[in-house]
Design an enzyme around this catalytic site. Structure first.
Site, mmCIF file in Angstrom:
data_model
loop_
_atom_site.group_PDB
_atom_site.id
_atom_site.type_symbol
_atom_site.label_atom_id
_atom_site.label_comp_id
_atom_site.label_asym_id
_atom_site.label_seq_id
_atom_site.Cartn_x
_atom_site.Cartn_y
_atom_site.Cartn_z
ATOM 1 C CB CYS A 43 1.404 22.002 36.973
ATOM 2 S SG CYS A 43 1.185 24.172 36.839
ATOM 3 C CG HIS B 249 1.364 20.866 40.888
ATOM 4 N ND1 HIS B 249 2.632 21.404 41.079
ATOM 5 C CD2 HIS B 249 0.522 21.719 40.567
ATOM 6 C CE1 HIS B 249 2.801 22.314 39.886
ATOM 7 N NE2 HIS B 249 0.588 22.711 40.050
ATOM 8 C CG ASN C 53 2.360 26.357 40.697
ATOM 9 O OD1 ASN C 53 3.470 25.915 39.966
ATOM 10 N ND2 ASN C 53 1.161 26.163 40.178
HETATM 11 O O1 UT7 Z 1 -0.771 24.732 39.345
HETATM 12 C C1 UT7 Z 1 -1.994 25.089 38.394
HETATM 13 C C2 UT7 Z 1 -2.560 24.754 39.252
HETATM 14 N N1 UT7 Z 1 -3.321 26.074 40.089
HETATM 15 C C3 UT7 Z 1 -3.908 25.764 40.818
HETATM 16 O O2 UT7 Z 1 -4.678 25.381 41.161
HETATM 17 C C4 UT7 Z 1 -4.499 27.792 41.716
HETATM 18 C C5 UT7 Z 1 -6.041 27.292 41.810
HETATM 19 N N2 UT7 Z 1 -6.043 28.935 42.385
HETATM 20 C C6 UT7 Z 1 -6.110 29.021 44.212
HETATM 21 O O3 UT7 Z 1 -4.707 28.813 44.144
HETATM 22 C C7 UT7 Z 1 -6.387 29.579 44.411
HETATM 23 O O4 UT7 Z 1 -8.031 30.480 43.487
HETATM 24 C C8 UT7 Z 1 -6.333 31.142 44.859
HETATM 25 C C9 UT7 Z 1 -5.320 31.274 45.379
HETATM 26 C C10 UT7 Z 1 -5.390 31.427 43.838
HETATM 27 C C11 UT7 Z 1 -6.862 32.488 44.585
HETATM 28 O O5 UT7 Z 1 -7.828 32.361 46.141
HETATM 29 P P1 UT7 Z 1 -9.304 32.215 46.556
HETATM 30 O O6 UT7 Z 1 -9.529 32.491 47.560
HETATM 31 O O7 UT7 Z 1 -10.043 31.897 45.602
HETATM 32 O O8 UT7 Z 1 -9.162 34.456 46.116
HETATM 33 P P2 UT7 Z 1 -10.119 35.255 44.514
HETATM 34 O O9 UT7 Z 1 -9.445 34.495 43.392
HETATM 35 O O10 UT7 Z 1 -11.506 34.222 44.721
HETATM 36 O O11 UT7 Z 1 -10.386 36.396 45.697
HETATM 37 C C12 UT7 Z 1 -10.504 36.652 46.333
HETATM 38 C C13 UT7 Z 1 -10.380 38.337 46.849
HETATM 39 C C14 UT7 Z 1 -10.389 39.039 45.404
HETATM 40 O O12 UT7 Z 1 -11.175 40.331 45.816
HETATM 41 P P3 UT7 Z 1 -12.824 40.287 46.308
HETATM 42 O O13 UT7 Z 1 -13.119 40.639 44.906
HETATM 43 O O14 UT7 Z 1 -12.684 39.996 47.130
HETATM 44 O O15 UT7 Z 1 -12.989 41.901 46.077
HETATM 45 C C15 UT7 Z 1 -9.467 39.079 44.410
HETATM 46 O O16 UT7 Z 1 -9.046 40.586 44.347
HETATM 47 O O17 UT7 Z 1 -8.604 38.757 47.069
HETATM 48 C C16 UT7 Z 1 -8.292 39.488 46.097
HETATM 49 N N3 UT7 Z 1 -6.603 38.948 45.567
HETATM 50 C C17 UT7 Z 1 -5.900 39.109 46.825
HETATM 51 N N4 UT7 Z 1 -5.808 40.815 47.199
HETATM 52 C C18 UT7 Z 1 -4.263 40.575 47.889
HETATM 53 C C19 UT7 Z 1 -6.073 38.400 44.544
HETATM 54 N N5 UT7 Z 1 -5.120 38.325 44.368
HETATM 55 C C20 UT7 Z 1 -4.753 39.077 45.726
HETATM 56 C C21 UT7 Z 1 -3.331 39.145 46.411
HETATM 57 N N6 UT7 Z 1 -3.354 40.133 47.991
HETATM 58 N N7 UT7 Z 1 -2.109 38.701 46.142
#
Ligand code: UT7
Length: 331
Positions: A116, A258, A288
Site C-alpha cells: 500500500c 492511504h 482499500n
Molecule cells: O492497507 C494495509 C493496511 N490494512 C489495514 O490497515 C487494516 C487494519 N485493520 C483493520 O482495519 C481492522 O482490524 C479490521 C477492519 C480488519 C477488523 O476490525 P476489528 O475491529 O479489528 O475486528 P476483529 O478482527 O478483531 O474481529 C472482531 C470480530 C471477530 O469475531 P469474534 O472473534 O469477536 O467473535 C471476527 O470474527 O468480528 C468478526 N469479523 C466479522 N464479522 C462480520 C471479522 N470480519 C467480519 C466480517 N463480518 N466481515
C-alpha cells in the site's frame, strides 16, 4: 525549504466499472453484513475488475488521463514506475506491459513492490531519478487488482479491498519554483512481514495442489495488529514529512492518507492535528485499493477543485512489509 526537483504535472485514474456493495457479500454465502463492515471500516462499496480489466488495463487508463492533463505524449516519458502487489504476471513486470500499451518507446519501465505504500515509494524513486539527471519526465502509477489475491471465503479480509489505478506525471521542476515535492519519508520493518502477507505462491513455496487447497496463496492479515501499527507508523510519517518540508500541521491544506479504514484515517489526522474537513476520504466508495488509493484520491481531489495551484498536500501511506511513507507536495 529545499527547491523541489519534481512537480506533479497531471493526474488520472482508471476504475473498473462493476460496483460491489457491502450487501452483495450475502450472495457469496459469507457471514457478514453492511453494518459490521461500515462500522469497523467506513466502507460502503468497492469496484471489482472483470477479467478484461487487468492491472495493466487500469494502469493505462489512469496513465492516459494523467498524460493528457499534463500535455505529455508517450514519446516524452523517460521512466515508468508502476507500484503493484498484483502484477498481471510475475515475469516480466507489469510496467513493461504499460510501456508497450502506451507506446512509450523511450521509457525505462519497472515495478515497485511496497504494497500500500508503493505509490509513495515510486514517487520518491522517480524524484531520485530526476535528481540524478537521467530522467526529465516520469509516469508513476499505482495499479491494483486486489480481487485477484483476496480469499473470497475469508470475511475478515475480502470485504476490505477493491480494484483500481491512479497515476501522476512528474516533470522536472522549473528553477526557483516552489511547486513540487517538498519532502519525502520512507521506512520499513520486515520483522512484521507475516502480519499481512501471502504465505505461498512465490519461489519458496510455489503453487501446488496443496497450496490451492489450503488457500495459502491468498492475502492473510492480522487485522488488530495491523491497525495498531498503521496508526503509529502513519503518525510518525506525518511528523517526518512535515519536518522535512519545514512546515507545521496548520500549513497543510489537505491530508491525503492511504484509504484502508476510516478509523485509521481519523486517528492519523487527530495525531497530525489536521481537522477532518481537511482530510480527503473516499474509502467508502473504493475500499482499500492498496497503492492505488492515494493517487486515486489525489486525482479526485484535483478534479473536484480541492487541490488547485498553490495547495500544499500531505500524503501518507502504510502497508504490508510493513512499509510506510509520506510526502509533502505543493501544487
Ligand atoms: O492497507 C494495509 C493496511 N490494512 C489495514 O490497515 C487494516 C487494519 N485493520 C483493520 O482495519 C481492522 O482490524 C479490521 C477492519 C480488519 C477488523 O476490525 P476489528 O475491529 O479489528 O475486528 P476483529 O478482527 O478483531 O474481529 C472482531 C470480530 C471477530 O469475531 P469474534 O472473534 O469477536 O467473535 C471476527 O470474527 O468480528 C468478526 N469479523 C466479522 N464479522 C462480520 C471479522 N470480519 C467480519 C466480517 N463480518 N466481515
Amino acid at each position: 525549504m529545499k527547491r523541489p526537483v519534481a512537480y506533479v504535472a497531471g493526474t488520472g485514474r482508471g476504475i473498473p466499472e462493476r460496483v460491489m456493495t457491502n450487501h452483495d457479500f450475502a450472495a457469496l454465502g459469507l457471514d457478514t453484513n453492511h453494518e459490521w463492515i461500515f462500522e469497523r471500516t467506513g466502507i460502503v462499496q468497492r469496484h471489482i475488475a472483470s477479467d478484461a480489466e487487468t492491472t495493466c488495463w487500469m494502469a493505462a487508463k489512469a496513465a492516459r488521463q494523467a498524460m493528457s492533463r499534463a500535455g505529455v505524449g508517450p514519446g516524452e516519458i523517460d521512466a515508468i514506475v508502476l507500484s503493484t502487489a498484483t502484477p498481471d504476471r510475475l515475469l516480466p513486470s507489469t510496467a513493461v506491459d504499460l510501456q508497450a500499451e502506451l507506446g512509450a518507446t523511450r521509457a525505462a519501465a519497472f515495478d515497485v513492490s511496497a504494497a500500500c505504500s508503493g505509490w509513495i515509494y515510486g514517487m520518491t524513486v522517480a524524484e531520485g531519478l530526476m535528481q540524478s539527471g537521467v530522467v526529465e519526465t516520469a509516469l508513476v502509477v499505482g495499479a491494483e487488482k486486489m480481487s485477484a489475491i483476496v480469499d473470497w471465503r475469508d470475511r475478515s479480509t475480502c470485504v476490505l479491498f477493491g480494484d483500481g489505478a491512479g497515476a501522476a506525471v512528474l516533470k522536472r521542476a522549473r528553477p526557483n519554483s516552489s511547486r513540487g515535492i517538498l519532502s519525502t519519508f520512507m521506512r520499513s520493518d520486515g520483522t512484521l512481514a507475516e502480519l499481512l502477507w501471502r504465505p505461498s505462491g512465490g519461489a519458496t513455496i510455489p503453487f501446488s495442489e496443496r497450496v490451492l487447497q489450503d488457500r495459502s496463496s491468498f492475502v492473510r492479515m492480522a487485522g488488530r495488529e495491523t491497525f495498531k501499527h498503521a496508526v503509529r507508523s502513519m503518525s510518525e510519517a506525518c511528523d517526518r514529512a512535515l519536518d522535512g518540508a519545514k512546515l507545521r500541521a496548520e500549513d497543510i491544506d489537505i491530508l491525503i492518507p492511504h484509504q484502508a479504514n476510516v478509523r485509521i484515517i481519523e486517528a492519523t489526522a487527530k495525531y497530525a492535528s489536521v481537522p477532518m474537513d481537511k482530510v480527503y476520504v473516499n474509502v467508502d466508495r473504493y475500499g482499500n485499493t492498496s497503492s492505488a488509493s492515494i493517487p486515486i484520491a489525489l486525482d479526485e481531489a484535483m478534479e473536484s477543485g480541492r487541490v488547485t495551484e498553490g495547495t500544499t498536500a500531505l500524503c501518507v501511506a502504510f502497508g504490508a512489509g510493513f512499509t510506510w511513507g509520506s510526502m509533502v507536495i505543493r501544487f
